[in-house]
Write an enzyme that holds these catalytic residues in place. Structure first.
Site, PDB file in Angstrom:
ATOM      1  CE  LYS A 120      -1.167  -0.711   4.915  1.00  0.00           C
ATOM      2  NZ  LYS A 120      -0.551  -2.068   5.017  1.00  0.00           N
ATOM      3  CG  ASN A 143      -0.426   2.805   8.297  1.00  0.00           C
ATOM      4  OD1 ASN A 143      -0.388   2.865   9.520  1.00  0.00           O
ATOM      5  ND2 ASN A 143       0.124   1.812   7.621  1.00  0.00           N
ATOM      6  CG  HIS A 188      -1.826  -6.313  12.157  1.00  0.00           C
ATOM      7  ND1 HIS A 188      -0.743  -5.779  12.825  1.00  0.00           N
ATOM      8  CD2 HIS A 188      -1.869  -5.695  10.940  1.00  0.00           C
ATOM      9  CE1 HIS A 188      -0.172  -4.863  12.047  1.00  0.00           C
ATOM     10  NE2 HIS A 188      -0.832  -4.806  10.916  1.00  0.00           N
TER      11      HIS A 188
END
Length: 435
Positions: A120, A143, A188
């Protein structure tokens, strides 16, 4: 009453004093909005700034009483909504949002937003570059490093946002010109109950989007949101065809015009073209931006070439999917010497087994979860340090090989960050090839 005036009548807590918390504090201070700050650490980062800007503060152990007077909590993305005190506050009707949601409620400019497990940062950076080439004054935020509230008051034509699943969990109102979920792979898993829960958080990016971009080859990115376009190496609306980037069956631009190597980078470029579909930009704009794009540090970055051996730093490959992508993009037969390891964050490494068997001639593992990754191959060396891993890799390498750091793990067992790990790797490579 506009939303800023509403905020002035609320009892606000900024929870968590990391990068986004600091940005949120400064935003409220600029707007003369009163707030308190809370952090579970006795000595949090940005403590001095918090004490200067906030009307009150609480540092240390959390309790229900800390939040009892609040009616709005702006929470750091690093703090899980499942926290018992946050759940108690929500049950009492306290609104809990993140800085991206605050941005969304105030923003009036076009937004192009990207999420995904891997790639990303490269995609949003290249999107920014294409928009700049087209003449837009564009901000890159989220982010990727610059918090959204740091740029909301500047005079930009549009925003390109990189958003994590954590940020999207607390985002409900973001309106996008186009939004993209690049891919989904395990990451995660220490915070999500399942891969589907993680994917659902990513899918929130499409809630109020004019165009959804999906990865044809990754079912977890698929959405019922309409309209939508897809990208893929061989299928989808945007695809690679005879060494060309093509859209809806029309060849647009030779893949050789993209200056960075690897299939994954070509797929990233396709995603950018799909994301900007509704602008109908000329091919020349994409060509110029693709020509100038040098890639991002620590993302399949060529560190050195010595005796016809390539040394590649992909320290940003902090999960299994990213390592798979690097192997498939760079390998030419079974010519990879893979350096992997670190903190797996509860990930299942078994999906890597096929790529290791297919592309990796020597696996060298290090760090906290080195044994788990080593178990994927019979041809493995486990070492205590990255320095020793680089030394052994250099000794094993012959002409045509690629020594690849793609750890499939987080870095915080041995390094400050993935950037620090990549820098150490690069320094070690230069030492061994120049010895």
């Amino acid at each position: 009453m506009n939303y800023l005036d509403e905020l002035k009548n609320k009892k606000i807590i900024v929870l968590g004093l990391g990068v986004s918390g600091l940005s949120t504090m400064r935003f409220f201070a600029r707007k003369n909005i009163d707030f308190s700050v809370v952090d579970s650490r006795e000595v949090p980062p940005n403590e001095d700034i918090a004490k200067q800007l906030a009307s009150s503060f609480h540092f240390g152990k959390l309790t229900n009483s800390v939040f009892e007077d609040a009616n709005l909590i702006v929470i750091s993305p690093g703090i899980a909504l499942s926290n018992m005190y946050i759940q108690d506050a929500i049950s009492r009707g306290v609104e809990v949002i993140g800085d991206v949601e605050l941005f969304a409620r105030l923003n009036t400019k076009p937004v192009y937003a990207v999420t995904g497990s891997n790639g990303k940062s490269s995609v949003v950076t290249l999107t920014r570059d294409v928009l700049k080439q087209a003449g837009f004054n564009v901000a890159l935020a989220g982010n990727i490093g610059t918090p959204v509230l740091d740029v909301i008051d500047e005079d930009f034509d549009c925003y390109v946002l990189e958003l994590s699943s954590f940020q999207l969990e607390t985002t409900h109102s973001l309106e996008c010109e186009a939004s993209c979920v690049l891919n989904i792979s395990e990451d995660h898993m220490d915070r999500y109950d399942s891969l589907v829960d993680y994917a659902d958080a990513k899918q929130r990016i499409h809630l109020h989007s004019k165009l959804a971009v999906v990865n044809y080859d990754d079912a977890l990115t698929h959405t019922s949101h309409q309209p939508q376009v897809s990208f893929s190496a061989q299928q989808g609306d945007y695809q690679l065809s005879n060494h060309y980037f093509s859209a809806f069956g029309e060849s647009l631009l030779a893949t050789a015009e993209l200056s960075v190597i690897g299939l994954h980078n070509q797929l990233n470029a396709l995603a950018v073209m799909a994301l900007l579909k509704n602008l109908a930009l000329s091919v020349d704009i994409f060509k110029a931006a693709f020509n100038q794009f040098s890639g991002l540090a620590h993302r399949c970055q060529l560190v050195a070439e010595h005796n016809k051996v390539l040394y590649v730093n992909d320290s940003k490959a902090t999960n299994v999917g990213a390592t798979q992508a690097a192997l498939m993009s760079l390998a030419n037969g079974k010519n990879i010497i893979l350096l992997a390891g670190g903190v797996g964050k509860g990930a299942d490494f078994s999906p890597l087994k096929n790529e290791i068997e297919t592309y990796v001639k020597q696996l060298i593992t290090f760090g906290e979860d080195r044994e788990k990754i080593a178990a994927l191959s019979d041809n493995t060396k486990q070492v205590e340090s990255l320095e020793l891993a680089v030394k052994i890799a250099n000794e094993c390498a012959v002409s045509g090989d690629i020594v690849l750091l793609a750890p499939a793990c987080a870095s915080f067992d041995m390094f400050k960050s993935f950037e620090h790990r990549g820098e150490v790797f690069s320094d070690l490579v230069h030492k061994v090839v120049n010895a």
